[in-house]
Write a protein that holds these residues in place. Structure first.
Motif, PDB file in Angstrom:
ATOM      1  N   GLN A  13       0.873  -1.180   0.000  1.00  0.00           N
ATOM      2  CA  GLN A  13       0.000   0.000   0.000  1.00  0.00           C
ATOM      3  C   GLN A  13       0.912   1.232   0.000  1.00  0.00           C
ATOM      4  N   ARG A  14       0.813   2.038  -1.042  1.00  0.00           N
ATOM      5  CA  ARG A  14       1.679   3.205  -1.178  1.00  0.00           C
ATOM      6  C   ARG A  14       1.091   4.414  -0.454  1.00  0.00           C
ATOM      7  N   ALA A  15       1.976   5.360  -0.211  1.00  0.00           N
ATOM      8  CA  ALA A  15       1.572   6.573   0.506  1.00  0.00           C
ATOM      9  C   ALA A  15       0.564   7.393  -0.273  1.00  0.00           C
ATOM     10  N   ASP A  16       0.532   7.241  -1.598  1.00  0.00           N
ATOM     11  CA  ASP A  16      -0.425   8.002  -2.395  1.00  0.00           C
ATOM     12  C   ASP A  16      -1.806   7.341  -2.458  1.00  0.00           C
ATOM     13  N   GLY A  17      -1.981   6.224  -1.734  1.00  0.00           N
ATOM     14  CA  GLY A  17      -3.279   5.551  -1.706  1.00  0.00           C
ATOM     15  C   GLY A  17      -3.406   4.395  -2.666  1.00  0.00           C
ATOM     16  N   SER A  18      -2.459   4.200  -3.550  1.00  0.00           N
ATOM     17  CA  SER A  18      -2.521   3.079  -4.480  1.00  0.00           C
ATOM     18  C   SER A  18      -2.052   1.799  -3.787  1.00  0.00           C
ATOM     19  N   ALA A  19      -2.352   0.676  -4.413  1.00  0.00           N
ATOM     20  CA  ALA A  19      -1.949  -0.622  -3.866  1.00  0.00           C
ATOM     21  C   ALA A  19      -1.556  -1.536  -5.014  1.00  0.00           C
ATOM     22  N   ASP A  20      -0.449  -2.250  -4.847  1.00  0.00           N
ATOM     23  CA  ASP A  20       0.036  -3.144  -5.897  1.00  0.00           C
ATOM     24  C   ASP A  20       0.636  -4.401  -5.269  1.00  0.00           C
ATOM     25  N   TYR A  21       0.420  -5.520  -5.960  1.00  0.00           N
ATOM     26  CA  TYR A  21       1.047  -6.763  -5.524  1.00  0.00           C
ATOM     27  C   TYR A  21       2.515  -6.776  -5.957  1.00  0.00           C
ATOM     28  N   LEU A  22       3.308  -7.520  -5.175  1.00  0.00           N
ATOM     29  CA  LEU A  22       4.710  -7.741  -5.498  1.00  0.00           C
ATOM     30  C   LEU A  22       4.813  -9.179  -6.004  1.00  0.00           C
ATOM     31  N   PRO A  23       4.741  -9.399  -7.317  1.00  0.00           N
ATOM     32  CA  PRO A  23       4.627 -10.767  -7.857  1.00  0.00           C
ATOM     33  C   PRO A  23       5.852 -11.617  -7.548  1.00  0.00           C
ATOM     34  N   THR A  24       5.572 -12.875  -7.182  1.00  0.00           N
ATOM     35  CA  THR A  24       6.634 -13.874  -6.998  1.00  0.00           C
ATOM     36  C   THR A  24       6.171 -15.184  -7.655  1.00  0.00           C
ATOM     37  N   PRO A  25       6.023 -15.201  -8.965  1.00  0.00           N
ATOM     38  CA  PRO A  25       5.491 -16.389  -9.648  1.00  0.00           C
ATOM     39  C   PRO A  25       6.515 -17.518  -9.698  1.00  0.00           C
TER      40      PRO A  25
ATOM     41  N   ARG B 161     -21.641 -17.217  -1.734  1.00  0.00           N
ATOM     42  CA  ARG B 161     -20.370 -17.654  -1.140  1.00  0.00           C
ATOM     43  C   ARG B 161     -19.247 -17.656  -2.169  1.00  0.00           C
ATOM     44  N   GLU B 162     -19.084 -16.527  -2.798  1.00  0.00           N
ATOM     45  CA  GLU B 162     -18.022 -16.373  -3.791  1.00  0.00           C
ATOM     46  C   GLU B 162     -16.678 -16.204  -3.095  1.00  0.00           C
ATOM     47  N   LEU B 163     -15.622 -16.653  -3.772  1.00  0.00           N
ATOM     48  CA  LEU B 163     -14.274 -16.532  -3.243  1.00  0.00           C
ATOM     49  C   LEU B 163     -13.876 -15.057  -3.164  1.00  0.00           C
ATOM     50  N   TYR B 164     -13.374 -14.650  -1.990  1.00  0.00           N
ATOM     51  CA  TYR B 164     -12.983 -13.242  -1.829  1.00  0.00           C
ATOM     52  C   TYR B 164     -11.832 -12.914  -2.769  1.00  0.00           C
ATOM     53  N   GLY B 165     -10.803 -13.716  -2.759  1.00  0.00           N
ATOM     54  CA  GLY B 165      -9.730 -13.639  -3.739  1.00  0.00           C
ATOM     55  C   GLY B 165      -8.781 -12.461  -3.572  1.00  0.00           C
ATOM     56  N   GLU B 166      -7.730 -12.494  -4.381  1.00  0.00           N
ATOM     57  CA  GLU B 166      -6.725 -11.429  -4.350  1.00  0.00           C
ATOM     58  C   GLU B 166      -7.278 -10.121  -4.899  1.00  0.00           C
ATOM     59  N   ASP B 167      -8.220 -10.211  -5.819  1.00  0.00           N
ATOM     60  CA  ASP B 167      -8.825  -8.980  -6.341  1.00  0.00           C
ATOM     61  C   ASP B 167      -9.610  -8.265  -5.250  1.00  0.00           C
TER      62      ASP B 167
ATOM     63  N   LEU C  67      -9.049  -8.417  -2.011  1.00  0.00           N
ATOM     64  CA  LEU C  67      -8.088  -7.837  -1.074  1.00  0.00           C
ATOM     65  C   LEU C  67      -7.470  -6.572  -1.654  1.00  0.00           C
ATOM     66  N   HIS C  68      -7.132  -6.608  -2.925  1.00  0.00           N
ATOM     67  CA  HIS C  68      -6.532  -5.427  -3.567  1.00  0.00           C
ATOM     68  C   HIS C  68      -7.502  -4.252  -3.529  1.00  0.00           C
ATOM     69  N   ALA C  69      -8.771  -4.507  -3.868  1.00  0.00           N
ATOM     70  CA  ALA C  69      -9.768  -3.431  -3.875  1.00  0.00           C
ATOM     71  C   ALA C  69      -9.981  -2.889  -2.469  1.00  0.00           C
ATOM     72  N   PHE C  70     -10.032  -3.787  -1.476  1.00  0.00           N
ATOM     73  CA  PHE C  70     -10.235  -3.341  -0.093  1.00  0.00           C
ATOM     74  C   PHE C  70      -9.070  -2.476   0.367  1.00  0.00           C
ATOM     75  N   THR C  71      -7.840  -2.919   0.092  1.00  0.00           N
ATOM     76  CA  THR C  71      -6.660  -2.166   0.530  1.00  0.00           C
ATOM     77  C   THR C  71      -6.602  -0.797  -0.136  1.00  0.00           C
ATOM     78  N   ALA C  72      -6.981  -0.748  -1.417  1.00  0.00           N
ATOM     79  CA  ALA C  72      -6.934   0.523  -2.148  1.00  0.00           C
ATOM     80  C   ALA C  72      -7.920   1.542  -1.593  1.00  0.00           C
ATOM     81  N   THR C  73      -8.963   1.072  -0.898  1.00  0.00           N
ATOM     82  CA  THR C  73      -9.957   2.001  -0.330  1.00  0.00           C
ATOM     83  C   THR C  73      -9.573   2.475   1.070  1.00  0.00           C
ATOM     84  N   GLN C  74      -8.528   1.870   1.644  1.00  0.00           N
ATOM     85  CA  GLN C  74      -8.123   2.263   2.989  1.00  0.00           C
ATOM     86  C   GLN C  74      -7.151   3.439   2.937  1.00  0.00           C
ATOM     87  N   PRO C  75      -7.300   4.395   3.847  1.00  0.00           N
ATOM     88  CA  PRO C  75      -6.348   5.516   3.872  1.00  0.00           C
ATOM     89  C   PRO C  75      -4.954   5.009   4.211  1.00  0.00           C
TER      90      PRO C  75
END
Length: 428
Positions: A312-324, A366-372, A374-382
């Motif tokens: 979660q960046r200081a500007d409010g954006s959020a990005d995953y750090l891929p480790t495939p 009962r849909e899977l919450y998923g990484e999407d 989590l990403h959307a939730f984190t992006a909405t947090q200050p």
């Protein structure tokens, strides 16, 4: 051939019928009387004041009394125990007077040898054609077997209740023991790191099951700190033993060589060799090193089959750090692991989590919450730092309710935002 003139009288059918009726009537009268006297229950009739006018043999046998001792000499209440008399006078008799009939009242009579005999009593007032009460007819049923059954049933209920209480107490003790054991697999508290904020949270899906999620944060030297977060496959004592082995292996390996891929490779070797001969045990994990510098922190991490870290960046954006490409740890004697690097600036937060969070089920379908999700939730947090993000996520886990069926561990690391410079005081 001899012949007689003596005539045979013709049968009189009316006489035969009358004789037969008389026999049946006599038998019926005898049967009714016999039934009354030796019925399987007691019968008695009393005057309106309770004086006994008639009583059957069955009840006399229960009481151990002669008919002459009872009829005209005793009242119905005299047959009862002290407690029965009290109940008769205060409840039974008034209720009978008001309603004209009472049914199935439990009383105790004084039986042979002054023994207490439980009975069920039904009484009904017989009235004249004018509606005036004439006498009271009472039926007394032997309730000894029923009382014994009720007593046995009560003992059974008490035993069941005691067993339930004992089971609940055992369950609470087990939960307390599991909670203590679970805490022993996690750091009591995260260390304080100058210039860095660290927060964690562990959500237990079931207090009756020991989970396999784990995390830690510890120093390597003055400028470097190691961290890891992982998830052992399965639950219970077996999972806990793998968790303990994984934690101590990661710490020991990091102190020898802190390269993230090297550390995970060591853990893979240990787990595979330890469990190769029996039931396979494996885990997922992220291991990383924080390099503290002036105004930023460099992150170098590697993953073995674990969900990607989220920044979660200081500007409010959020990005995953891929480790495939990182493989589960402990499955194969040699396994590839994926590495990644990132830089945290003031206000940035690195979030590690186990898949209990992303595999939660939500909504009516009962849909899977998923990484999407989590990403959307984190992006909405200050972007207020690790503590604020962990608080928001712990609330999210609670909101999942029964949709969350796996333990979840959270670890958040970040650099506090630069505090604003205080305004200078006005000069006089």
């Amino acid at each position: 051939m001899c012949r007689t003139d003596q005539s045979v009288p013709e049968p009189n059918e009316e006489q035969d019928v009358d004789a037969t009726d008389a026999v049946f009537t006599s038998l019926l009268e005898d049967s009714v009387e016999e039934l009354y006297e030796h019925a399987p229950c007691g019968y008695l009739s009393t005057l309106m004041d309770g004086t006994i006018a008639k009583i059957n043999t069955t009840l006399l046998d229960w009481l151990g009394l002669e008919r002459a001792q009872v009829v005209g000499r005793m009242r119905f209440a005299d047959l009862l125990t002290v407690g029965g008399k009290l109940y008769h006078e205060t409840h039974f008799a008034p209720l009978l007077q008001m309603k004209g009939e009472v049914s199935g009242i439990a009383l105790d009579i004084r039986a042979v040898g002054r023994q207490r005999m439980p009975v069920l009593v039904t009484s009904k007032v017989k009235t004249s054609q004018d509606g005036e009460p004439m006498l009271i007819r009472t039926t007394v049923f032997d309730a000894r077997d029923r009382r014994a059954y009720e007593a046995e049933l009560l003992r059974g209920r008490k035993a069941a209740e005691e067993a339930r209480r004992q089971s609940e107490a055992d369950r609470i003790r087990l939960q307390e023991a599991l909670a203590v054991l679970q805490q022993s697999l996690l750091p009591a508290e995260l260390p304080a790191i100058p210039g860095l904020e660290a927060r964690s949270h562990y959500h237990t899906a079931s207090p009756d099951l020991l989970g396999g999620d784990f995390y830690d944060l510890f120093p390597l030297d003055d400028r470097r700190w190691a961290f890891f977060l992982g998830d052992v496959c399965g639950k219970g004592p077996q999972a806990a033993s793998v968790t303990s082995l994984a934690r101590y292996t990661l710490r020991a390996a990091a102190l020898h060589d802190a390269d993230p891929i090297t550390v995970l490779t060591t853990l893979n070797t240990v787990l595979h060799e330890r469990y190769a001969s029996g039931e396979a045990r494996y885990c997922t994990a992220v291991f990383g090193v924080l390099q503290l510098a002036d105004g930023h922190v460099d992150v170098h991490l590697a993953s073995g089959g674990h969900p990607p870290a989220l920044i979660q960046r200081a500007d409010g954006s959020a990005d995953y750090l891929p480790t495939p490409g990182g493989l589960l740890i402990g499955i194969l004697p040699r396994a590839p692991f994926a590495a990644a690097r990132a830089r945290l600036l003031p206000g940035d937060t690195l979030l590690l989590y186990t898949d209990g969070l992303t595999e939660a089920r939500t909504g009516r379908d009962r849909e899977l919450y998923g990484e999407d999700g989590l990403h959307a939730f984190t992006a909405t947090q200050p972007p207020a730092g690790p503590q604020a993000l962990i608080t928001a996520l712990s609330g999210l886990l609670t909101d999942f309710g029964d949709g969350l069926d796996d333990d979840t561990a959270l670890l958040a690391l970040g650099i506090p935002s630069t505090l604003p410079t205080p305004a200078s005081e006005d000069l006089p």
